[in-house]
Design a protein around this motif. Structure first.
Motif, PDB file in Angstrom:
ATOM      1  N   GLU A  87       0.855  -1.187   0.000  1.00 50.33           N
ATOM      2  CA  GLU A  87       0.000   0.000   0.000  1.00 50.33           C
ATOM      3  C   GLU A  87       0.894   1.241   0.000  1.00 50.33           C
ATOM      4  N   VAL A  88       0.540   2.216  -0.848  1.00 49.02           N
ATOM      5  CA  VAL A  88       1.337   3.435  -0.989  1.00 49.02           C
ATOM      6  C   VAL A  88       0.457   4.633  -0.658  1.00 49.02           C
ATOM      7  N   MET A  89       0.964   5.476   0.258  1.00 49.80           N
ATOM      8  CA  MET A  89       0.215   6.638   0.732  1.00 49.80           C
ATOM      9  C   MET A  89       1.049   7.901   0.622  1.00 49.80           C
ATOM     10  N   ASP A  90       0.390   9.029   0.687  1.00 52.25           N
ATOM     11  CA  ASP A  90       1.059  10.315   0.817  1.00 52.25           C
ATOM     12  C   ASP A  90       1.555  10.449   2.253  1.00 52.25           C
ATOM     13  N   VAL A  91       2.833  10.755   2.429  1.00 50.76           N
ATOM     14  CA  VAL A  91       3.403  10.762   3.774  1.00 50.76           C
ATOM     15  C   VAL A  91       2.897  11.932   4.613  1.00 50.76           C
ATOM     16  N   TYR A  92       2.398  12.983   3.981  1.00 55.49           N
ATOM     17  CA  TYR A  92       1.889  14.135   4.715  1.00 55.49           C
ATOM     18  C   TYR A  92       0.490  13.894   5.285  1.00 55.49           C
ATOM     19  N   THR A  93      -0.284  13.039   4.598  1.00 56.09           N
ATOM     20  CA  THR A  93      -1.699  12.898   4.941  1.00 56.09           C
ATOM     21  C   THR A  93      -2.153  11.460   5.179  1.00 56.09           C
ATOM     22  N   ALA A  94      -1.334  10.486   4.801  1.00 60.14           N
ATOM     23  CA  ALA A  94      -1.681   9.055   4.854  1.00 60.14           C
ATOM     24  C   ALA A  94      -2.851   8.719   3.931  1.00 60.14           C
ATOM     25  N   ARG A 106       6.942  -9.411   1.844  1.00 62.34           N
ATOM     26  CA  ARG A 106       7.539  -9.425   3.174  1.00 62.34           C
ATOM     27  C   ARG A 106       8.184  -8.085   3.572  1.00 62.34           C
ATOM     28  N   TYR A 107       9.218  -7.657   2.847  1.00 69.73           N
ATOM     29  CA  TYR A 107       9.970  -6.456   3.244  1.00 69.73           C
ATOM     30  C   TYR A 107      10.290  -5.607   2.019  1.00 69.73           C
ATOM     31  N   ILE A 108      10.645  -4.333   2.270  1.00 66.59           N
ATOM     32  CA  ILE A 108      10.901  -3.390   1.186  1.00 66.59           C
ATOM     33  C   ILE A 108      12.150  -2.569   1.469  1.00 66.59           C
ATOM     34  N   VAL A 109      12.967  -2.343   0.433  1.00 62.53           N
ATOM     35  CA  VAL A 109      14.102  -1.421   0.487  1.00 62.53           C
ATOM     36  C   VAL A 109      14.102  -0.619  -0.808  1.00 62.53           C
ATOM     37  N   PHE A 110      14.923   0.453  -0.844  1.00 60.05           N
ATOM     38  CA  PHE A 110      14.938   1.356  -1.990  1.00 60.05           C
ATOM     39  C   PHE A 110      16.356   1.605  -2.478  1.00 60.05           C
ATOM     40  N   ASP A 111      16.445   1.904  -3.772  1.00 57.01           N
ATOM     41  CA  ASP A 111      17.695   2.360  -4.366  1.00 57.01           C
ATOM     42  C   ASP A 111      17.325   3.268  -5.532  1.00 57.01           C
ATOM     43  N   GLY A 112      17.598   4.559  -5.368  1.00 58.65           N
ATOM     44  CA  GLY A 112      17.186   5.516  -6.389  1.00 58.65           C
ATOM     45  C   GLY A 112      15.676   5.544  -6.523  1.00 58.65           C
ATOM     46  N   ASP A 113      15.202   5.439  -7.761  1.00 57.66           N
ATOM     47  CA  ASP A 113      13.755   5.468  -7.990  1.00 57.66           C
ATOM     48  C   ASP A 113      13.168   4.071  -8.118  1.00 57.66           C
ATOM     49  N   ARG A 114      13.813   3.097  -7.497  1.00 54.19           N
ATOM     50  CA  ARG A 114      13.321   1.733  -7.522  1.00 54.19           C
ATOM     51  C   ARG A 114      13.121   1.220  -6.093  1.00 54.19           C
ATOM     52  N   ALA A 115      12.038   0.475  -5.916  1.00 56.40           N
ATOM     53  CA  ALA A 115      11.782  -0.234  -4.663  1.00 56.40           C
ATOM     54  C   ALA A 115      11.964  -1.724  -4.918  1.00 56.40           C
ATOM     55  N   TYR A 116      12.443  -2.423  -3.893  1.00 57.33           N
ATOM     56  CA  TYR A 116      12.648  -3.868  -3.996  1.00 57.33           C
ATOM     57  C   TYR A 116      11.890  -4.550  -2.860  1.00 57.33           C
ATOM     58  N   VAL A 117      11.032  -5.488  -3.233  1.00 55.92           N
ATOM     59  CA  VAL A 117      10.152  -6.154  -2.268  1.00 55.92           C
ATOM     60  C   VAL A 117      10.437  -7.653  -2.303  1.00 55.92           C
ATOM     61  N   SER A 118      10.708  -8.229  -1.126  1.00 49.99           N
ATOM     62  CA  SER A 118      10.878  -9.678  -1.052  1.00 49.99           C
ATOM     63  C   SER A 118       9.516 -10.346  -0.982  1.00 49.99           C
ATOM     64  N   SER A 119       9.432 -11.520  -1.598  1.00 48.23           N
ATOM     65  CA  SER A 119       8.149 -12.220  -1.703  1.00 48.23           C
ATOM     66  C   SER A 119       8.372 -13.720  -1.564  1.00 48.23           C
ATOM     67  N   ARG A 141       8.023   5.825  -9.404  1.00 45.84           N
ATOM     68  CA  ARG A 141       7.321   6.944 -10.044  1.00 45.84           C
ATOM     69  C   ARG A 141       5.977   6.510 -10.600  1.00 45.84           C
ATOM     70  N   THR A 142       5.901   5.266 -11.101  1.00 43.74           N
ATOM     71  CA  THR A 142       4.678   4.785 -11.734  1.00 43.74           C
ATOM     72  C   THR A 142       3.970   3.705 -10.922  1.00 43.74           C
ATOM     73  N   LEU A 143       4.645   3.143  -9.915  1.00 43.38           N
ATOM     74  CA  LEU A 143       4.157   2.025  -9.112  1.00 43.38           C
ATOM     75  C   LEU A 143       3.887   0.790  -9.978  1.00 43.38           C
ATOM     76  N   ARG A 144       4.674   0.632 -11.025  1.00 45.52           N
ATOM     77  CA  ARG A 144       4.580  -0.547 -11.871  1.00 45.52           C
ATOM     78  C   ARG A 144       5.759  -1.482 -11.596  1.00 45.52           C
ATOM     79  N   ILE A 145       5.486  -2.780 -11.650  1.00 45.90           N
ATOM     80  CA  ILE A 145       6.548  -3.769 -11.506  1.00 45.90           C
ATOM     81  C   ILE A 145       7.377  -3.779 -12.787  1.00 45.90           C
TER      82      ILE A 145
END
Length: 357
Positions: A87-94, A106-119, A141-145
């Motif tokens: 789930e992705v929210m605006d950090v100012y307003t949730a 399971r978990y998420i980390v970031f590098d630049g404009d990419r997120a990495y999620v373990s599954s 930026r697009t929330l696309r895999i």
């Protein structure tokens, strides 16, 4: 509309950088009770269950089992394990921005404009033939895999070091045949380029400023206990172990804080411990980081975080896993400052530099 609950638990402060934090309560599996709380350092106010109030049109709210929380580029990410989504929210307003469907994430980390999620990449069940897991890359930026890669069995936490993603594999579904490897993924090719044999049932990961990676092993809950192992990222070799059990780890500057709630089926009870390891001196600090005896009030330590600005220490108490838990705030010297009731199974905290309104 479900309203959030407000409680003022601390005196207002004037932080230079860290405005507050978000806390995700996992909620018991199958109960659909994952919730998010927020604490504001400027007001001393604690808000319980902010998501439904901010998102009244989202059916089932956050979902089933919140397993991780993170902030990146003004967005708040919550990994919801059994609801198979991030789930992705605006950090100012949730407020809801979007979500990404990922099975048994399971978990998420970031590098630049990419997120990495373990599954875990499969159903939630013990299965000696459970399939290998994967890591999913998301364009933030697009929330696309954008890419996926297969790693070890039931992958857990990850860290990024020098363009490589290190993934702790547990093999928890394949009990008693646990995985014992860290998968190394080159972020350029998004392929596994190495595997590091460490220990069984790997879970948590942290990195220090000296090029070392710390990975916890949960052991087998019988004769093999939990420990923390050290990997040299330059050589990708295990260079030692700390002799410290850990169910949670948190790195703050050079200090690795740990808590352990280690269940043993032989004794039929949990062994609870708290420790701090100095990564610069390569030594464990003596004693417990809680110094006033108030750890005796904590029934089941479950989550751990340290404010990078004030160095206050936060410990989550899951109590009995089925009723509301508590969050304890300790001074840097280990003295209890305040506690507050949370949702069910408080577990994961992320500090925010953004003002919440």
């Amino acid at each position: 509309m479900i309203r959030s609950e407000a409680e003022f638990v601390a005196l207002p402060t004037n932080p230079e950088r860290i405005e507050g934090f978000f806390l995700v309560n996992e909620g018991n599996m199958g109960s659909n009770k994952c919730t998010v709380d927020h604490f504001d350092f400027r007001t001393g106010g604690y808000l319980r269950n902010i998501y439904p109030e901010r998102n009244p049109d989202v059916v089932k709210e956050l979902g089933d089992v919140g397993n991780d929380i993170a902030i990146h580029d003004g967005r708040l990410y919550v990994v919801v394990n059994c609801s198979n989504m991030v789930e992705v929210m605006d950090v100012y307003t949730a407020r809801h921005i979007g979500s990404v469907d990922i099975p048994n994430c399971r978990y998420i980390v970031f590098d630049g404009d990419r997120a990495y999620v373990s599954s875990y990449a499969g159903p939630v069940q013990i299965d000696p033939n459970a399939r290998p897991g994967k890591v999913v890359e998301i364009d933030t930026r697009t929330l696309r895999i954008t890419r996926e890669t297969v790693v070890g069995y039931q992958p857990e936490e990850m860290v990024v070091v020098n363009g490589r993603l290190y993934v702790a594999n547990s093999g928890g579904y394949r009990f008693p045949n646990y995985d014992r490897r860290v998968s190394v993924v080159d972020l350029g090719t998004f392929e596994v380029v190495n595997t590091i044999d460490v220990a069984i049932n790997l879970h948590r990961m942290e990195k220090d400023r000296y090029g070392r990676i710390y990975v916890s092993s949960r052991g087998d809950y019988y004769g093999t206990g939990s420990d923390i192992f050290v990997i040299d990222a330059a050589t990708e070799q295990v260079v030692g172990n700390l002799g410290i059990p850990a169910s949670e780890m948190c790195m703050d500057d050079d200090l690795l804080y740990t808590i352990s709630t280690e269940w043993n089926y032989t004794t039929g009870k949990n062994e609870v411990s708290y420790a701090v390891y100095d990564t610069a001196a390569d030594e464990r600090r003596p004693g417990n980081f809680i110094t006033d005896g108030s750890e005796k009030k904590i029934a089941l330590p479950y989550g751990l975080a340290v404010n990078p600005e004030t160095k206050e220490i936060f410990v989550c108490d899951a109590t009995d896993y089925v009723t509301p838990g508590y969050l304890y705030c300790f001074s840097p010297e280990g003295k209890l400052q305040w506690k507050v009731r949370t949702g069910d199974i408080p577990a994961h905290i992320v500090f925010s530099e953004y003002e919440f309104y």
